[in-house]
Write a protein that holds these residues in place. Structure first.
Motif, PDB file in Angstrom:
ATOM      1  N   TYR A 109       0.811  -1.216   0.000  1.00 19.21           N
ATOM      2  CA  TYR A 109       0.000   0.000   0.000  1.00 19.21           C
ATOM      3  C   TYR A 109       0.850   1.274   0.000  1.00 19.21           C
ATOM      4  O   TYR A 109       0.698   2.150  -0.855  1.00 19.21           O
ATOM      5  CB  TYR A 109      -0.945  -0.013   1.208  1.00 19.21           C
ATOM      6  CG  TYR A 109      -2.091   0.948   1.091  1.00 19.21           C
ATOM      7  CD1 TYR A 109      -3.293   0.559   0.518  1.00 19.21           C
ATOM      8  CD2 TYR A 109      -1.970   2.261   1.538  1.00 19.21           C
ATOM      9  CE1 TYR A 109      -4.353   1.425   0.398  1.00 19.21           C
ATOM     10  CE2 TYR A 109      -3.024   3.145   1.426  1.00 19.21           C
ATOM     11  CZ  TYR A 109      -4.214   2.726   0.857  1.00 19.21           C
ATOM     12  OH  TYR A 109      -5.263   3.603   0.746  1.00 19.21           O
ATOM     13  N   ASP A 110       1.753   1.358   0.962  1.00 18.19           N
ATOM     14  CA  ASP A 110       2.521   2.594   1.103  1.00 18.19           C
ATOM     15  C   ASP A 110       3.469   2.808  -0.066  1.00 18.19           C
ATOM     16  O   ASP A 110       3.608   3.923  -0.573  1.00 18.19           O
ATOM     17  CB  ASP A 110       3.282   2.590   2.439  1.00 18.19           C
ATOM     18  CG  ASP A 110       2.313   2.664   3.611  1.00 18.19           C
ATOM     19  OD1 ASP A 110       1.214   3.236   3.421  1.00 18.19           O
ATOM     20  OD2 ASP A 110       2.643   2.141   4.691  1.00 18.19           O
ATOM     21  N   ARG A 113       1.432   4.043  -2.983  1.00 22.22           N
ATOM     22  CA  ARG A 113       1.045   5.453  -2.852  1.00 22.22           C
ATOM     23  C   ARG A 113       2.220   6.355  -3.249  1.00 22.22           C
ATOM     24  O   ARG A 113       2.071   7.301  -4.013  1.00 22.22           O
ATOM     25  CB  ARG A 113       0.625   5.751  -1.402  1.00 22.22           C
ATOM     26  CG  ARG A 113       0.427   7.239  -1.102  1.00 22.22           C
ATOM     27  CD  ARG A 113       0.179   7.468   0.377  1.00 22.22           C
ATOM     28  NE  ARG A 113      -1.017   6.784   0.840  1.00 22.22           N
ATOM     29  CZ  ARG A 113      -2.250   7.188   0.554  1.00 22.22           C
ATOM     30  NH1 ARG A 113      -2.442   8.268  -0.175  1.00 22.22           N
ATOM     31  NH2 ARG A 113      -3.277   6.518   1.008  1.00 22.22           N
ATOM     32  N   HIS A 114       3.377   5.979  -2.745  1.00 26.50           N
ATOM     33  CA  HIS A 114       4.589   6.742  -3.001  1.00 26.50           C
ATOM     34  C   HIS A 114       4.943   6.721  -4.492  1.00 26.50           C
ATOM     35  O   HIS A 114       5.224   7.758  -5.102  1.00 26.50           O
ATOM     36  CB  HIS A 114       5.708   6.137  -2.153  1.00 26.50           C
ATOM     37  CG  HIS A 114       7.025   6.781  -2.355  1.00 26.50           C
ATOM     38  ND1 HIS A 114       7.410   7.911  -1.672  1.00 26.50           N
ATOM     39  CD2 HIS A 114       8.058   6.471  -3.178  1.00 26.50           C
ATOM     40  CE1 HIS A 114       8.620   8.260  -2.067  1.00 26.50           C
ATOM     41  NE2 HIS A 114       9.036   7.405  -2.982  1.00 26.50           N
ATOM     42  N   ALA A 117       2.451   8.846  -6.399  1.00 29.15           N
ATOM     43  CA  ALA A 117       2.648  10.279  -6.137  1.00 29.15           C
ATOM     44  C   ALA A 117       3.856  10.793  -6.910  1.00 29.15           C
ATOM     45  O   ALA A 117       3.842  11.898  -7.463  1.00 29.15           O
ATOM     46  CB  ALA A 117       2.816  10.518  -4.639  1.00 29.15           C
ATOM     47  N   ASP A 122      -2.696  10.270  -7.708  1.00 29.56           N
ATOM     48  CA  ASP A 122      -3.152  10.180  -6.322  1.00 29.56           C
ATOM     49  C   ASP A 122      -3.843   8.836  -6.100  1.00 29.56           C
ATOM     50  O   ASP A 122      -4.882   8.555  -6.711  1.00 29.56           O
ATOM     51  CB  ASP A 122      -4.119  11.344  -6.052  1.00 29.56           C
ATOM     52  CG  ASP A 122      -4.676  11.299  -4.637  1.00 29.56           C
ATOM     53  OD1 ASP A 122      -4.110  10.571  -3.795  1.00 29.56           O
ATOM     54  OD2 ASP A 122      -5.691  11.980  -4.387  1.00 29.56           O
ATOM     55  N   LEU A 123      -3.268   8.017  -5.241  1.00 28.59           N
ATOM     56  CA  LEU A 123      -3.823   6.674  -5.028  1.00 28.59           C
ATOM     57  C   LEU A 123      -5.280   6.752  -4.581  1.00 28.59           C
ATOM     58  O   LEU A 123      -6.134   6.020  -5.093  1.00 28.59           O
ATOM     59  CB  LEU A 123      -2.981   5.895  -4.002  1.00 28.59           C
ATOM     60  CG  LEU A 123      -3.517   4.505  -3.616  1.00 28.59           C
ATOM     61  CD1 LEU A 123      -3.656   3.594  -4.833  1.00 28.59           C
ATOM     62  CD2 LEU A 123      -2.622   3.826  -2.573  1.00 28.59           C
ATOM     63  N   ASP A 124      -5.584   7.632  -3.614  1.00 26.21           N
ATOM     64  CA  ASP A 124      -6.965   7.718  -3.110  1.00 26.21           C
ATOM     65  C   ASP A 124      -7.954   7.968  -4.239  1.00 26.21           C
ATOM     66  O   ASP A 124      -9.045   7.401  -4.266  1.00 26.21           O
ATOM     67  CB  ASP A 124      -7.091   8.844  -2.082  1.00 26.21           C
ATOM     68  CG  ASP A 124      -6.381   8.478  -0.788  1.00 26.21           C
ATOM     69  OD1 ASP A 124      -6.259   7.262  -0.516  1.00 26.21           O
ATOM     70  OD2 ASP A 124      -5.938   9.393  -0.075  1.00 26.21           O
TER      71      ASP A 124
END
Ligand code: 6GP
Length: 837
Positions: A109-110, A113-114, A117, A122-124
């Motif tokens: 996940y992290d 996201r990175h 970005a 934007d992952l969200d």
């Protein structure tokens, strides 16, 4: 800012799995490479034309590739081990969105996201592009999804079998305060998570008749079923990841297709419509999910759906068994089939038919295999939910199965007669066929007779099954019965939905809680740490701000994040008593109008939930909530101290926003009605306090978190029964409780239904004529308990301590514990971990 694509669509990642961890920079660049490859070679677009949905799909394929890699190894490992498998048969799987969950379970996940970005994505935002697969109504379907997560996390070989509905649970719109249903077109942009497997197609028969025949060279007579219609089942496989494991299990959903899609004769005769008519009739079977929660559906198509997916699944189970074993004699040693309520109970008759008619087993041998293979879970005490099919309909659709059910019944009742020689009433109650009036097949009885294990989903529920709904079966076979209290997956319901709290917890006690939820107990040691409590409270506050923004975007209501968020989210049903909650809201409102100067603890009362489209009373409650919201939210004398919000289209994704931001969890069903509840567990896990009755799993939650940390009110199951036995008189409460009287009078006055003074009369009638769910009887206790809640909330430090204790002591309600219990006591299956790469 993306790299150039290359022709390697599969990137050699080893993210989140065992093996050599790549350094962060390499990981990021590989993720970006995989993304751009998928964008180009799956979506066929480049950055100039790609939209957010293209990026979502590309990303989904990256995650899917990781899952499939693991799946391939899992399938090999299971086949080599010749392990016993769990087959979870369920008409509903309410999985929720897959992408975020896949990333979490893969441990990516992290990093993702990175990596996103880093190239301006934007992952969200991409996560929001996923259509939610709403292939379930509520509790039963969501439980099945939590179970799949835990089965995989525990490395248990399992397949979830269900239906690939083209339209899931309807989209709920609110128009002028009324619920309006719109179709759920969840597949319109495709579904990157499924793989169709036409090579594993199966043929399913319907209708026709049976006949006796002699097999060549055989003296024995056999029965064969000459069908009127054939439908094809095509499995669609969805990989199910677990947390921190290389195992990946399958959800296998069946889609119906026509056997002969195109009638050439009709076409040649100029009948263009007739040429494809059969295709339409067949495909209808998996077209749409029946939107009824705990109400029986006597519709023919529903029986077709049930038989279709069960028959497809059993053929598949047999294919898998015969791949690894020489015959079906040892089926029960390698397969445990669980019936998720009675919807798949026809499986008992279908397995008998397969063994006897297709594989030439003797009755006794076939019956032994069948009973040893099946287990049955009951999910409701509501009498109207007990499925019964008219014998006529049954015989028309499944003539051979009706014969088999009669034979099962004949042998079963003969056994019962031996044991209870002079008890015709008992025979009548136990019979698989309900006599008197229209004769009907009782699916719960079929499930009980055909299974070696029967279970309820909370301690109280199981007791009530034994004493009431299934009492005769309990007396016959007490050893078949056990309790398996429900659980929820901590991955989706804390780690994923409440990342801030998850992080605080992991920083405080480490992250072992993710797969061993009892470890949350260690939080108790930090109760007196003021900094910890402040951090806890700050997170709740941030979550409430996020929810406030969401509410504003969704319904345009501004809510105060400093007010108590008082939340009831679940299907709208009279027994769940959303009505009692809204009566309390009206009471609070009346007080504010009457005594404007009084001190009040500000509340935001939030509702969410769908009403079955044919359930008039539930729909009227939705309207009442919205009507009360209109008045209360716009009355200047309330001055923002009370807000009422009905959030349309409650679903899994919305639930993930609501639980983390809730202060108070409403679990207020009439005692003896809610089998378990699972939302109650999700609230407590996220640090909300419960106001509740002694019903379902509330009883055990209160036992775990401690009576001091739970707001209890209301009649007990015994008191409800006693009250009804002497004759419950709702007028008594109206006449003796002035606040309750005023509340009903305000509704009757038409304040909430301008221009339609009679709109809510059916609600008032129901409350005052027979009040079947004891709203009137419990109202005073509920209001009093709510006052206690408000006073407690004012002492914010005390509240936070109680919240922490709820989270710390909720470990029992992990679905991992539930599944471990099923595995050990009912299924007798063992973990088969896939070796790391
Ligand atoms: C629900 C029960 O109402 C709920 O109490 C329970 O937590 C959940 O099942 C999971 O066990 N029942 C259904 O959704 C249903 O359709 C036939 O029952």
């Amino acid at each position: 800012r993306l790299p150039e694509s290359n022709t390697e669509t599969e990137v050699p990642l080893s993210l989140g799995s065992a093996g050599v961890a790549l350094d962060a920079e390499t990981q990021v660049s590989q993720i970006q490479q995989a993304l751009v490859n998928n964008l180009h070679w799956v979506q066929g677009k480049d950055e100039q034309f790609a939209n957010a949905h293209d990026y979502y799909t590309a990303l989904a394929h990256s995650v899917r590739n990781q899952l499939l890699k693991k799946r391939i190894r899992t399938a090999k490992t299971y086949a080599e081990a010749k392990a016993k498998n769990v087959y979870y048969l369920s008409a509903e799987f309410l999985m929720g969105r897959q992408l975020g969950n896949g990333l979490i379970n893969l441990g990516m996940y992290d990093t993702m996201r990175h990596a996103l970005a880093d190239c301006g994505l934007d992952l969200d935002e991409l996560l929001e592009r996923e259509a939610e697969p709403g292939l379930g109504n509520g509790g039963l379907g969501r439980l099945a999804a939590c179970f799949m997560d835990s089965l995989t996390t525990l490395n248990l070989p399992a397949i979830g079998y269900g239906i690939r509905y083209e339209f899931g649970i309807f989209t709920q719109l609110i128009r002028q305060g009324h619920q309006v249903e719109a179709p759920d077109k969840w597949l319109s942009y495709g579904n990157p998570w499924e793989i169709a497997r036409p090579d594993y197609r199966v043929e399913i028969k319907f209708g026709g008749h049976t006949e006796v025949y002699k097999k060549d060279g055989d003296d024995d007579y056999q029965v064969r079923w000459i069908q009127a219609q054939t439908v094809i089942g095509i499995p669609h496989d969805v990989p199910v990841p677990g947390y921190g494991t290389d195992n990946v299990n399958l959800l296998r959903l069946w889609k119906a297709e026509a056997g002969e899609a195109f009638d050439l004769d009709a076409f040649n005769a100029g009948d263009y419509f007739g040429a494809v008519a059969n295709k339409m009739i067949s495909e209808n079977i998996t077209k749409v999910l029946y939107p009824n929660d705990e109400t029986r559906q006597g519709k023919e198509l529903r029986l077709q759906q049930q038989y279709f997916f069960v028959a497809c699944s059993l053929q598949d189970i047999i294919r898998l068994h015969l791949r690894d074993h020489s015959n079906l004699g040892n089926l029960a040693e390698f397969s445990a089939i669980q019936l998720n309520d009675t919807h798949p109970a026809i499986g008992v008759a279908e397995l008998m038919r397969l063994l006897i008619d297709e594989y030439s087993f003797e009755w006794a041998a076939a019956w032994q295999i069948t009973q040893r293979t099946f287990g049955y879970t009951n999910h409701t005490l509501m009498p109207e939910a007990l499925e019964k099919w008219s014998v006529d309909l049954f015989g028309k659709l499944l003539p051979r199965h009706l014969e088999i059910i009669y034979e099962i019944n004949h042998r079963f009742l003969a056994q019962v007669k031996l044991r209870y020689p002079n008890d015709p009433d008992r025979l009548e109650r136990l019979s698989l066929i309900e006599e008197g009036g229209e004769r009907r097949v009782r699916m719960a009885n079929l499930a009980c007779v055909g299974s070696h294990a029967i279970n309820g989903v909370a301690a109280l529920h199981t007791e009530l099954l034994k004493q009431e709904v299934l009492q005769d079966f309990y007396e016959l076979w007490p050893d078949k019965f056990s309790n398996k209290t429900n659980g929820i997956t901590p991955r989706r319901w804390l780690l994923q939905c409440n990342p801030r709290l998850a992080q605080l917890i992991s920083e405080t006690i480490g992250d072992s809680w993710i797969t061993n939820l009892d470890d949350l107990k260690q939080l108790e040691a930090h109760l007196d740490d003021e900094a910890f409590r402040h951090a806890w409270q700050a997170i709740k506050q941030e979550n409430k701000w996020s929810l406030a923004r969401y509410i504003h975007d969704a319904v345009g209501i501004e809510v105060n994040p400093d007010s108590m968020f008082d939340v009831q989210i679940k299907r709208i049903h009279e027994y769940k008593r959303q009505l009692m909650n809204v009566l309390h809201v009206i009471t609070l409102y009346n007080r504010m109008v009457q005594n404007p100067g009084d001190h009040v603890v500000p509340r935001t009362v939030i509702f969410g939930g769908k009403a079955a489209p044919g359930y008039a009373m539930a729909k009227l409650v939705v309207k009442l909530i919205n009507a009360v919201a209109d008045v209360v939210n716009n009355d200047p004398s309330v001055n923002g101290r009370l807000k009422v919000v009905f959030l349309p289209n409650y679903n899994v994704s919305q639930a993930q926003r609501l639980f983390p931001a809730s202060d108070l969890s409403e679990q207020i069903s009439t005692a003896g009605m809610e089998a378990s509840g699972t939302g109650n567990m999700k609230f407590a896990l996220n640090g909300a306090l419960t106001i509740g009755t002694l019903d379902g799993a509330n009883v055990e939650i209160r036992e775990e978190v401690g009576a001091d940390n739970f707001f209890l009110f209301g009649l007990t199951t015994e008191q409800v029964a006693a009250c009804k036995a002497v004759g419950h008189n709702p007028w008594y409460y109206y006449d003796t409780n002035p606040e309750l009287k005023r509340t009903l009078d305000v509704i009757a006055s038409g304040l909430f239904s301008p221009g339609e003074p009679d709109l809510f009369l059916p609600i008032l009638d129901s409350l005052l004529v027979d009040d079947p769910y004891m709203v009137m009887a419990d109202f005073a206790a509920y209001v009093q308990c709510q006052e206690h809640v408000s006073r407690t909330y004012e002492d914010r430090d005390r509240w936070v301590r109680m919240a922490i204790l709820n989270t710390a002591r909720i470990g029992k309600f992990s679905a991992d514990r539930t599944i471990a219990d099923y595995a050990r006591e009912i299924w007798k299956v063992k973990a088969v971990p896939v070796a790391g790469e």
